[in-house]
Design an enzyme around this catalytic site. Structure first.
Site, mmCIF file in Angstrom:
data_model
loop_
_atom_site.group_PDB
_atom_site.id
_atom_site.type_symbol
_atom_site.label_atom_id
_atom_site.label_comp_id
_atom_site.label_asym_id
_atom_site.label_seq_id
_atom_site.Cartn_x
_atom_site.Cartn_y
_atom_site.Cartn_z
ATOM 1 N N SER A 184 0.341 -1.126 0.291
ATOM 2 C CA SER A 184 0.039 0.059 0.043
ATOM 3 C C SER A 184 1.344 1.498 0.286
ATOM 4 C CB SER A 184 -0.496 -0.266 1.378
ATOM 5 O OG SER A 184 -1.742 1.175 1.537
ATOM 6 N N THR A 185 0.913 1.758 1.569
ATOM 7 C CA THR A 185 1.573 3.420 1.315
ATOM 8 C C THR A 185 2.983 3.007 0.298
ATOM 9 O OG1 THR A 185 -0.351 4.386 2.787
ATOM 10 C CG2 THR A 185 2.330 5.548 2.631
ATOM 11 N N HIS A 211 -2.893 -1.351 -3.253
ATOM 12 C CA HIS A 211 -3.574 -0.364 -3.132
ATOM 13 C C HIS A 211 -3.867 0.828 -4.164
ATOM 14 C CE1 HIS A 211 -4.084 -1.663 1.213
ATOM 15 N NE2 HIS A 211 -4.677 -2.617 0.130
ATOM 16 N N MET A 304 0.011 1.739 5.049
ATOM 17 C CA MET A 304 -1.128 1.840 6.388
ATOM 18 C C MET A 304 -2.084 0.812 6.697
ATOM 19 S SD MET A 304 -2.546 5.117 6.619
ATOM 20 C CE MET A 304 -3.280 5.621 5.192
ATOM 21 N N ASP A 307 -4.172 -4.735 6.223
ATOM 22 C CA ASP A 307 -4.592 -5.778 4.663
ATOM 23 C C ASP A 307 -3.100 -6.704 4.549
ATOM 24 O OD1 ASP A 307 -5.835 -6.105 3.089
ATOM 25 O OD2 ASP A 307 -4.896 -5.049 1.675
#
Length: 367
Positions: A184-185, A211, A304, A307
């Site tokens: 993600s991030t 993401h 973040m 998940d």
């Protein structure tokens, strides 16, 4: 359903919990955007507005003397622009994290994905007229706080987890037959580092859930083709799993697998995931565990939230292997941190070192 990013970030404490406010620099040529972001930051006790400037040149001049923690960066500005200034900005800002505030046009997607590959930590759509509502403000603040959080431990050398050594699982004794990567991030930069160190020919399929909004996926696929030297495609229902081909979860569906007489194929799943993310890493990992069992190899990179934790648990229960990025090199140690704290990882490493473990798991027994 469209792309849904994680809003929660376990462990992403506010600046006040760190003893000082998170200093934010706003860089945007729109007076309206600068004013809106400045007011938002100024109203939060744990955030501090370092400055709001209209050009990348002004930002670089300020970064030469001022410390900031998070930079809200527009890419399309007069002069050198945000994208052109990004490498210098990362160098001058040192440990600051950059949040790209972008439109979701095709051109904007390509530029934003390039910025993320260069080291920007995250992206957020610039609000349309009337779109600067409470939900948008909460999402922006959550991202700023997650990025502004300072690591609890000092950076460790590449290939070594920072701080006290967590409990590690033994890797699978079976040769890995498939690799699935969740991020993600900060993930696009980490994925680039990983593929830059990965052998060109592994001989197994590679799945990725990053993401990202659906409009960003074609640009991300193109970038992966260039970085990895492999075919990289947005996943679609019924696609076959091919050796050394990368399939990427679209922004509006989870990437799962289905069994067919000819082998496993892609099955897109649009049901809500427990993590709240769309796409989510959990369904991909769970599907991997069901289809490949102990021959599954899952990788959790910077991001973040949590998940991937539930799906990683299923891979571990099936006898497969999970590798996680270390805190020292993560933009946000939420997703990999959750894996580490749960004792699910067989190794916690720099992305380049994870590439070596992947190669070892595919070519020989063990990771």
């Amino acid at each position: 359903m469209g792309y849904s990013p994680p809003l929660g970030a376990p462990g992403s404490a506010s600046g006040l919990q760190r003893g000082r406010a998170i200093r934010v620099l706003v860089v945007d040529d729109s007076l309206i955007v600068r004013a809106a972001f400045s007011r938002l930051v100024g109203a939060e006790a744990d955030l501090e507005l370092a400055a709001a400037v209209s050009t990348a040149e002004d930002a670089l001049a300020l970064l030469a003397t001022e410390r900031v923690d998070v930079i809200l960066l527009d890419l399309e500005m007069p002069g050198m622009g945000g994208l052109g200034a990004l490498p210098q900005m990362i160098e001058r800002a040192r440990e600051a994290k950059i949040l790209v505030v972008s439109s979701l046009t095709a051109d904007g997607a390509e530029q934003t994905v390039e910025a993320l590959s260069l080291g920007a930590a995250d992206t957020l759509q610039k609000p349309a007229t009337g779109g600067f509502d409470q939900a948008y403000r909460e999402r922006l603040l959550a991202k700023v706080r997650a990025l502004g959080r300072r690591p609890l431990r000092r950076a460790a050398p590449a290939g070594q987890a920072a701080g006290s050594t967590p409990i590690l699982r033994s890797p699978s004794r079976e040769r890995a037959a498939i690799v699935a990567i969740g991020a993600s991030t900060g993930g696009i930069h980490a994925i680039g580092q990983l593929f830059g160190a990965l052998p060109t020919c592994l001989g197994v399929p590679i799945l990725i859930t990053q993401h990202l909004p659906a409009s960003f996926i074609p640009a991300f696929a193109q970038q992966l083709r260039e970085i990895s030297g492999r075919p990289a495609l947005p996943a679609a229902d019924g696609m076959a799993l091919l050796p050394d081909t990368i399939l990427i979860a679209p922004g509006d569906a989870h990437l799962a697998l289905a069994a067919r007489p000819s082998g496993h194929v892609v099955r897109l799943d649009r049901r809500p995931a427990a993590s709240g993310c769309m796409p989510s890493v959990d369904p991909m990992f769970a599907s991997l565990a069901d289809a490949f069992g102990a021959a599954s190899l899952g990788v959790v990179l910077t991001g973040m939230g949590r998940d991937g934790s539930e799906g990683a648990q299923q891979i571990a229960q099936a006898g497969g292997t999970i590798l996680a990025q270390n805190e020292a090199t993560s933009a946000v140690w939420g997703m990999p941190g959750a894996i580490a704290r749960a004792g699910l990882a067989s190794a916690i490493l720099h992305p380049r070192d994870i590439a070596g473990r992947i190669a070892a798991a595919v070519i020989a027994r063990g990771a």
